[in-house]
Scaffold this motif. Sequence first.
Motif, PDB file in Angstrom:
ATOM      1  N   ARG A   4      13.873 -27.875 -12.580  1.00  0.00           N
ATOM      2  CA  ARG A   4      12.975 -26.761 -13.316  1.00  0.00           C
ATOM      3  C   ARG A   4      13.575 -25.568 -12.436  1.00  0.00           C
ATOM      4  O   ARG A   4      13.742 -25.266 -11.130  1.00  0.00           O
ATOM      5  CB  ARG A   4      11.486 -26.696 -12.988  1.00  0.00           C
ATOM      6  CG  ARG A   4      10.785 -27.801 -13.445  1.00  0.00           C
ATOM      7  CD  ARG A   4       9.271 -27.437 -13.948  1.00  0.00           C
ATOM      8  NE  ARG A   4       9.283 -26.009 -15.166  1.00  0.00           N
ATOM      9  CZ  ARG A   4       8.740 -25.719 -15.228  1.00  0.00           C
ATOM     10  NH1 ARG A   4       7.491 -25.562 -13.969  1.00  0.00           N
ATOM     11  NH2 ARG A   4       8.674 -25.084 -15.907  1.00  0.00           N
ATOM     12  N   LEU A   6      14.191 -21.520 -11.700  1.00  0.00           N
ATOM     13  CA  LEU A   6      13.650 -20.362 -12.604  1.00  0.00           C
ATOM     14  C   LEU A   6      15.204 -19.286 -12.327  1.00  0.00           C
ATOM     15  O   LEU A   6      15.502 -19.176 -11.732  1.00  0.00           O
ATOM     16  CB  LEU A   6      12.275 -20.259 -11.241  1.00  0.00           C
ATOM     17  CG  LEU A   6      11.863 -18.664 -11.876  1.00  0.00           C
ATOM     18  CD1 LEU A   6      10.903 -18.082 -12.772  1.00  0.00           C
ATOM     19  CD2 LEU A   6      10.846 -17.786 -10.216  1.00  0.00           C
ATOM     20  N   THR A  29      14.271 -25.231 -17.695  1.00  0.00           N
ATOM     21  CA  THR A  29      13.999 -23.516 -17.807  1.00  0.00           C
ATOM     22  C   THR A  29      12.805 -22.473 -17.721  1.00  0.00           C
ATOM     23  O   THR A  29      12.158 -22.787 -18.271  1.00  0.00           O
ATOM     24  CB  THR A  29      15.352 -22.615 -17.552  1.00  0.00           C
ATOM     25  OG1 THR A  29      15.204 -22.364 -19.466  1.00  0.00           O
ATOM     26  CG2 THR A  29      16.871 -22.812 -17.657  1.00  0.00           C
ATOM     27  N   ASP A  30      12.467 -21.708 -16.649  1.00  0.00           N
ATOM     28  CA  ASP A  30      12.090 -20.234 -17.080  1.00  0.00           C
ATOM     29  C   ASP A  30      12.450 -19.230 -16.317  1.00  0.00           C
ATOM     30  O   ASP A  30      13.464 -19.038 -16.068  1.00  0.00           O
ATOM     31  CB  ASP A  30      10.599 -20.614 -15.836  1.00  0.00           C
ATOM     32  CG  ASP A  30       9.360 -19.669 -17.366  1.00  0.00           C
ATOM     33  OD1 ASP A  30       9.765 -18.865 -17.442  1.00  0.00           O
ATOM     34  OD2 ASP A  30       8.098 -19.981 -16.002  1.00  0.00           O
ATOM     35  N   LYS A  41       5.800 -16.067  -9.736  1.00  0.00           N
ATOM     36  CA  LYS A  41       6.805 -16.981 -10.544  1.00  0.00           C
ATOM     37  C   LYS A  41       6.941 -18.328  -8.893  1.00  0.00           C
ATOM     38  O   LYS A  41       6.517 -19.256  -9.123  1.00  0.00           O
ATOM     39  CB  LYS A  41       7.140 -17.045 -11.777  1.00  0.00           C
ATOM     40  CG  LYS A  41       6.787 -16.412 -12.793  1.00  0.00           C
ATOM     41  CD  LYS A  41       7.823 -16.728 -14.232  1.00  0.00           C
ATOM     42  CE  LYS A  41       6.794 -17.128 -15.044  1.00  0.00           C
ATOM     43  NZ  LYS A  41       7.595 -16.575 -16.786  1.00  0.00           N
ATOM     44  N   GLU A  46       6.005 -24.270  -8.391  1.00  0.00           N
ATOM     45  CA  GLU A  46       6.251 -24.906 -10.032  1.00  0.00           C
ATOM     46  C   GLU A  46       8.008 -25.524 -10.283  1.00  0.00           C
ATOM     47  O   GLU A  46       8.368 -25.791 -10.710  1.00  0.00           O
ATOM     48  CB  GLU A  46       5.732 -24.154 -10.889  1.00  0.00           C
ATOM     49  CG  GLU A  46       4.433 -24.744 -11.111  1.00  0.00           C
ATOM     50  CD  GLU A  46       3.811 -23.389 -12.026  1.00  0.00           C
ATOM     51  OE1 GLU A  46       4.176 -23.858 -13.445  1.00  0.00           O
ATOM     52  OE2 GLU A  46       2.389 -23.524 -12.332  1.00  0.00           O
ATOM     53  N   TYR A  47       8.741 -24.204  -9.013  1.00  0.00           N
ATOM     54  CA  TYR A  47      10.305 -24.185  -9.355  1.00  0.00           C
ATOM     55  C   TYR A  47      10.900 -24.698  -8.846  1.00  0.00           C
ATOM     56  O   TYR A  47      10.196 -24.890  -7.412  1.00  0.00           O
ATOM     57  CB  TYR A  47      10.610 -23.194  -9.970  1.00  0.00           C
ATOM     58  CG  TYR A  47       9.654 -21.918 -10.935  1.00  0.00           C
ATOM     59  CD1 TYR A  47      11.021 -23.069 -12.185  1.00  0.00           C
ATOM     60  CD2 TYR A  47       9.318 -21.329 -10.711  1.00  0.00           C
ATOM     61  CE1 TYR A  47       9.691 -21.964 -13.376  1.00  0.00           C
ATOM     62  CE2 TYR A  47       8.164 -20.989 -11.503  1.00  0.00           C
ATOM     63  CZ  TYR A  47       8.898 -21.364 -12.497  1.00  0.00           C
ATOM     64  OH  TYR A  47       7.684 -20.612 -13.998  1.00  0.00           O
ATOM     65  N   VAL A  50      15.526 -21.347  -7.336  1.00  0.00           N
ATOM     66  CA  VAL A  50      14.896 -20.352  -7.965  1.00  0.00           C
ATOM     67  C   VAL A  50      16.599 -19.352  -7.850  1.00  0.00           C
ATOM     68  O   VAL A  50      17.780 -18.884  -7.143  1.00  0.00           O
ATOM     69  CB  VAL A  50      14.516 -19.101  -7.479  1.00  0.00           C
ATOM     70  CG1 VAL A  50      14.511 -17.221  -8.264  1.00  0.00           C
ATOM     71  CG2 VAL A  50      12.963 -19.870  -7.056  1.00  0.00           C
TER      72      VAL A  50
END
Length: 227
Positions: A4, A6, A29-30, A41, A46-47, A50
């Motif tokens: 994941r 960010l 992705t976010d 975030k 959660e990632y 970054v």
Amino acid sequence: MATRVLIVEDEEQIARFVELELRHEGYETDKAVDGRNGLTKAESGEYDIVLLDIMLPELNGLEVLRRLRKTSEVPVILLTARDSVMDKVSGLDLGADDYVTKPFAIEELLARIRVALKKKGPAVKDDGGKLVWHDLTVDPAAYSATYDGIAIELSKREFDLLALLLTNRNIVLGRDTLLQKVCGYDYVGETNVIDVYIRYLRAKIDERFGIHMIQTVRGVGYVIKDE
Ligand code: CA
């Protein structure tokens, strides 16, 4: 489980482009479009990594990084402007894992992401800290290199460049990245200096020992592959 990522970036086009490329590569992705939201975030845990722009509304990227490092060791790659040497230096001091300079080739960003994620695991070292490639042995501690037991005389920059390529095996490194890591963030001078050092290395190693170690990736940079 997918990795994941960010993306904290207020420039919509860049964020969208990076997002599409990362998804294409199988990452989840976010996005966050300002520093405050990005920090919240990033702190969530959660990632896996970054990507952090520096020029951001609300809180700038360096401030986000400073606050984030109080609670989290998540890998961070800074997205920096070409001329902001100070930002890069402060960013690394504040605990960024790496940076890419805008505008960047997506291949380079993907390579930096792979390296940063790999760093979480054991360091890429063989044989008591020595870097070994076929018959070539490079010992960063002793600043020495040998091929099949034969000593190779290298200048400091040739040595640093070789060690960097060996440490990042199978990853294509761009000329800008090599230039900044080998010559320093404040290097001012010929931009083709890396090509010159590569030529020296090829003469001293590839040509001398009849091998094809350093590969050119046209328009991107250089790589040493495992095969
Ligand atoms: Ca920005």
